[in-house]
Every structure is written in C-alpha cells, then in structure tokens.
Design a protein around this motif. Structure first.
Motif, mmCIF file in Angstrom:
data_model
loop_
_atom_site.group_PDB
_atom_site.id
_atom_site.type_symbol
_atom_site.label_atom_id
_atom_site.label_comp_id
_atom_site.label_asym_id
_atom_site.label_seq_id
_atom_site.Cartn_x
_atom_site.Cartn_y
_atom_site.Cartn_z
ATOM 1 N N MET A 1 0.827 -1.212 0.000
ATOM 2 C CA MET A 1 0.000 0.000 0.000
ATOM 3 C C MET A 1 0.860 1.260 0.000
ATOM 4 N N MET A 2 2.085 1.126 0.546
ATOM 5 C CA MET A 2 2.997 2.276 0.585
ATOM 6 C C MET A 2 3.902 2.331 -0.636
ATOM 7 N N GLY A 3 3.627 1.436 -1.630
ATOM 8 C CA GLY A 3 4.367 1.500 -2.882
ATOM 9 C C GLY A 3 5.513 0.529 -3.031
ATOM 10 N N TRP A 4 5.731 -0.304 -2.010
ATOM 11 C CA TRP A 4 6.838 -1.264 -2.090
ATOM 12 C C TRP A 4 6.497 -2.405 -3.040
ATOM 13 N N LYS A 5 7.520 -2.900 -3.763
ATOM 14 C CA LYS A 5 7.364 -4.048 -4.650
ATOM 15 C C LYS A 5 8.378 -5.114 -4.259
ATOM 16 N N GLU A 6 8.017 -6.359 -4.468
ATOM 17 C CA GLU A 6 8.901 -7.467 -4.099
ATOM 18 C C GLU A 6 10.232 -7.372 -4.844
ATOM 19 N N GLY A 7 11.332 -7.513 -4.099
ATOM 20 C CA GLY A 7 12.662 -7.427 -4.677
ATOM 21 C C GLY A 7 13.313 -6.065 -4.483
ATOM 22 N N GLU A 8 12.507 -5.069 -4.095
ATOM 23 C CA GLU A 8 13.039 -3.718 -3.875
ATOM 24 C C GLU A 8 13.458 -3.558 -2.422
ATOM 25 N N GLY A 9 14.406 -2.641 -2.182
ATOM 26 C CA GLY A 9 14.805 -2.331 -0.824
ATOM 27 C C GLY A 9 13.800 -1.395 -0.178
ATOM 28 N N LEU A 10 13.874 -1.295 1.139
ATOM 29 C CA LEU A 10 12.965 -0.405 1.860
ATOM 30 C C LEU A 10 13.542 1.012 1.906
ATOM 31 N N GLY A 11 12.683 1.964 2.217
ATOM 32 C CA GLY A 11 13.127 3.351 2.336
ATOM 33 C C GLY A 11 12.837 4.167 1.084
ATOM 34 N N GLN A 12 12.981 5.481 1.223
ATOM 35 C CA GLN A 12 12.662 6.383 0.126
ATOM 36 C C GLN A 12 13.558 6.176 -1.081
#
Length: 271
Positions: free
Chosen positions: A136-147
């Motif tokens: 919901m906050m825009g994260w996708k699998e395989g991506e790192g966290l944070g801006q």
C-alpha cells in the motif's frame, strides 16, 4: 458368555506379524494397530479337573477360536489357534527388520542444504498483513525499503546459533553442523507433507542429535525406531521417523506393490 458384538466385521482385522513375537503379543499389537477389540474369556470346565479351563478368543465380540487345558499356558494356546483362524479370513502384514533404505538416507550436509532451501522458499504470502501494508505504501517485491530503495532486501538473520526458537537456556543440538532449527524444519515439513515413506537419518549423526530429533518427531506425532548394523566390529545406528499410517493405507500400498519398506503382505488363505 463374552463381550457384546459391535457389528464390525472380523475380516477388517489385520494381523501385524513380527516373527519374534509370541501369539498373544501379535494379537495385542494387531488390535492396537487396527483399533479393534480382542478379548480372552476363561471358563472353568464343568466336570473337568481343577486345572481344566476353556479359553475363547473374541474379536469385536465375535468368537474366532478357543482352546482347552491348564490355565497357566492356555492363553498362548488359544491365541495361536486364533492366529491360524484369522489368517484364513484376514490380511497379514509381515514386519521384518530389513534395515534401512541406504538410497534415502539424510546426511548432515543434506539436512543443512534442505533447511536453507526451505527457509528461502518461506516468503511472505501476499495476504500477509505486513506484506499488504508495504504494498500500500508503494513497495514491490525485490526492492529495498526506504525512500531511496537502496536498503536491505532480505530480513536480518540471527547469526548466533545459540539463540533458537526454544528460548535462551534450552538444550539445543550440541553440534557445529546441525542446529535445532534446521532439524525442526526438516521434520515439520515431512510431517505436513503427503509422503508416507520413512524419514531416515544417516549414522553419522551423534547421540545428542538423534535424541533431539526423536523428541521433535514425537512433537509432530511421528513414530521412531533405530536400526543398527555391525560392519567388521563397527556399530552404525540409523534413526528412522515414520508417520502413523492406518491399516487401510498400508494394505492399499501393499496391494499395489506386494512389499513396502519393512512390510510384506500375505493375503487371506481362504477356506
């Protein structure tokens, strides 16, 4: 005289035959395996001697055999007669101590490899609450966290193997090779799978490792046994875990193959 008839067919009884066991033990083991009642009823023979008794063997309330003689040895004689009678109408499963299947042994290396592979496959499912919040906050699998999306991708792993799921101070497997978590992962996946073959561990495992694995097996409702081999004075011990499979499944498997692991099927003799 005798127990009440339950209506369960005697033909459903399965004889679990271990050549080393006596007739009474075979009947008791078979009764527990089939979850069917076996009863021995003794009567004093009228006009007989002081030691003259009649023993009748009942299966689910139905008489299958009897014997007459001194009470001290009569139970074994009646049980032997019952086995001969039941073998004519029931399936017999001969249990042999045929050792272990060397082709399916789990070594330390394989246990560690399987555990790592299974841990990698244990990803968060899409319906997981945390997964949904991140998406919901825009994260996708395989991506790192944070801006900037350049932080870690994988969860932080515990490096100290002394800390395990059982809590501090617990008796973890005292080995540099297999941790309690690794062994637990293997057994848990085996217990929840559809596999009915035995899970056999290599003889290279230590006594403490086998002890822990046996305790875990009981936790997941598995049966355990050990098989020993003596090669030129060197004793090798294999630990075998198996599922508590019902008589119907074993008979079905044996009907197809005739022999399965340490089980061999003998069909009713008839007549």
């Amino acid at each position: 005289l005798g127990p009440s008839v339950t209506g369960i067919r005697v033909e459903n009884f399965v004889l679990m035959l271990k050549p080393s066991e006596n007739p009474v033990c075979i009947l008791n083991t078979s009764a527990q395996f089939c979850k069917m009642a076996v009863d021995f009823y003794f009567e004093k023979v009228l006009r007989g001697g002081d030691k003259d008794f009649l023993c009748t063997v009942f299966v689910e309330g139905q008489p299958v055999a009897d014997a007459r003689g001194p009470k001290k040895t009569l139970k074994h004689v009646a049980a032997d007669s019952a086995l001969k009678c039941l073998s004519k109408m029931c399936h017999t499963v001969v249990i042999t101590d045929s050792g272990v299947d060397k082709g399916s042994l789990l070594s330390r290396k394989e246990i560690k490899h399987k555990s790592v592979a299974e841990q990698k496959s244990n990803k968060l499912e899409e319906n997981n609450v945390g997964n949904k919040m991140l998406r919901m906050m825009g994260w996708k699998e395989g991506e790192g966290l944070g801006q900037s999306e350049n932080s870690i991708v994988e969860p932080i792993k515990i490096q100290n193997e002394c800390i395990n799921k059982e809590g501090l101070g617990s008796n973890a497997i005292n080995s540099d090779n297999i941790t309690r978590e690794e062994a637990d992962e293997i057994i848990k996946n085996y217990a929840s799978s559809d596999a009915i073959e035995d899970l056999t561990f290599s003889s290279e495992l230590s006594f403490d490792e086998r002890k822990e694995i046996r305790m875990m097996g009981k936790r997941y409702g598995l049966s355990e046994r050990t098989s020993m081999e003596n090669n030129y004075g060197r004793k090798r011990i294999f630990l075998v875990l198996s599922k508590k499979v019902g008589p119907g499944v074993i008979i079905e498997q044996l009907e197809r193959e005739g022999r399965w692991g340490r089980y061999q099927l003998v069909r009713p003799e008839g007549g």
